[in-house]
Each structure stands twice: as structure tokens, then as C-alpha cells.
Design an enzyme around this catalytic site. Sequence first.
Site, short mmCIF file in Angstrom:
data_model
loop_
_atom_site.label_atom_id
_atom_site.label_comp_id
_atom_site.label_asym_id
_atom_site.label_seq_id
_atom_site.Cartn_x
_atom_site.Cartn_y
_atom_site.Cartn_z
CB SER A 53 -0.94 0.01 1.19
OG SER A 53 -0.21 0.00 2.39
CG HIS A 92 -1.40 3.55 5.21
ND1 HIS A 92 -2.72 3.21 5.09
CD2 HIS A 92 -0.72 2.63 4.49
CE1 HIS A 92 -2.83 2.15 4.33
NE2 HIS A 92 -1.64 1.76 3.95
CG ASP A 119 -5.54 4.67 5.61
OD1 ASP A 119 -5.59 4.35 4.42
OD2 ASP A 119 -4.49 4.75 6.26
#
Lengths: 176, 170
Positions: A53, A92, A119
Site C-alpha cells: 500500500s 501509512h 483510510d
Amino acid sequence: MDCIKSFRDVKIRPALIQLLNLGILICSALVLWKGLMCMTACESPVVVVLTGSMEPGFRRGDILFLHMNKEPIRAGEIVVYNVDGRDIPIVHRVIKVHERKDTGEIDILTKGDNNPVDDISLYSGGQLWLNRHHIIGRAKGYLPYVGYLTIIMTETPMIKYALIGVMALLVMTTKE
Amino acid sequence: MHSAVQRANALVTIAAILLAALCTAASFLDSFNSPSVQAHVEVVKINRFKRQLDGNDEVKMTLNISMNLESIFTWNTKQVFVFLAAEYETEKNSLNQVSLWDHIVQEKERASFRVKVPTKYPLIDQGSNLRGKKIGLVLHWHVMPKSGRMIRDKMPLSYLSLPNSYTTKS
């Protein structure tokens, strides 16, 4: 009698020393890990990237060095966070920050560089923001590939047991 | 003499130490690079300015962005993640940072560019404080290395003054 005595002298002492060496090895690894934990103030100072990701920056199997300090979290930082009800931490990037004036509480929104959307759908039901207590570390350093071994080992436990077996055998058989 | 296992052990140890030293050196050398980034941004048009149904202000715009990030790149640079953030203060919040647009640059040859883009993420406030607000546009960059330390930096570019009333019906 003599025979047994010499057997003891020769066999048991080296075995004990071997065991002691193994103990020291395990202890020093533990000291290193705990020392890192103290220095970085992170529960897990090193994490392995498990998904794509954050590609092309981080690939599966790369490792990140984390740090945690009192400094405020700002947009652009890469953080590792835990969501309630999920046991695997996520790495992230922060794309939004709202910091409250009176309490200093912070609302954070994150997104993976390679993901098309933010997210919010990863957070637990109805949760719109991450707060300070969700963040378990801030990524400071990066090393590629090194973590791939742990991925292989967690995915095929047979390899892990084989590796431990071989290492134990080596420790038992090698002499000083 | 030395057994095969001992030789293999020595070889692996030396390889690991050398690799670690190389990575450390590469990352250390990065700190001698002091980049000078040039960038410019202007708001071409405000496409939407309204209050959402949940009461939060929302702004979408078109931006003219140009920058030169070439001086950031060193031999240890894997990519530069660059983004434009709106930063402002409100009555409730001492800082609001909202990313509007981002881009990944992987090669030095592509690190100097000019684009006209709509905002990738809308500017959404926590509440409705944006009418007549002066908003700072700040360029942030995050240098991601091939190995070693990651570097973050930023540069305030310009201001955006939003109109005193909504331009779109909600």
C-alpha cells in the site's frame, strides 16, 4: 569408577559451557531489542512492511525503524498505527492534521501512497479520525529487503522450525 | 583448519557488516546535501465552495503548480514524495493541515515540472470556518532513500483568500 569420572570431566563441562554460550547469545539479543525499545520509546522499534500500500516507496519485506517522541505529528509523516479490533499495525502517511487549541488533542487522517482512497474504511466502525493513542511509531529510517525472511518464516512455519533446528544443531556441535 | 561452516559464517558476517557500513555511509552522505527547492503555486479557480450537509466547509479548486526538486536528489534517493498542504488556524484548532495534491517523483530528470491540476483531495474543514479565511499554501517534501534516514522539509509558498460567502449552493 575412574572411567565414569573421566567421562564426566570430558562431556558435561563442555556441554554446560555450550549451553551457557547459547544463553548469553539469547540474552544479548534480548538486551539489544529492549535497549532499542527504551531508546526509541516504541513498543516495536522495527517493523516489517507487509503490503504494497506504500509502493513504490516501501515494498513488501522492507523494514522501517520507528521512533516515538513528544513532538507533534504533522502531515506528510509516515506513521504506524493500531486500530481497535485489528491486531496487525498499519504503515501509512498522514494527509490531514487537526490539532485542538485547548487540549492539544490531535485528529489525524492517513492514506497509503499507493491506495486510491484514504483510510477511513480501515478504521473501526464509525471512526473518522486517528488520535494520538492509536499511533505506535513514526517511521524515521528505512532498509530494503531485510524483513523478507520474517515474512517467509511466518507464512511457512516449517521453514522456521527447520532453521531453528539447524541453528540448535550448530550450537550443540561447534567447539570453541 | 577451518571447517566449511566456519568459513561460511565468516563470509556471511563480513558481507553483513560491509553492507551495513555502506548503507550507513550512503545515508550519512545525504546530510551533506543542502537542496534549494524552487516552487510556485497559484490558485487558478475556485470550483466549489460550500457547506456540506454535515456542516463542514468544502473547497475544491484548480491549481497551477510549478517546481524544481532536482537539487534534492542524491545517489541514495529512491523517490521524493511531494505534496501541497493548506494550513490555517481556526477558533477551535491551533493547526489545520489538509493535503490538497500530492505527487511522487522517482527520477531527477522528472523533478522539474509545471502542472495545472484540480485538487486531488478537497479542502474540508472541521466545522464552517472557511468564509473569508486566509489560508497558507505550503509545499512539503519527504525524501525517501534507497536505505537509511528519511528526510522531511517544507516551504511556505503563498496564500489563498477565500470569498466571504459560499459560491456553491449546498
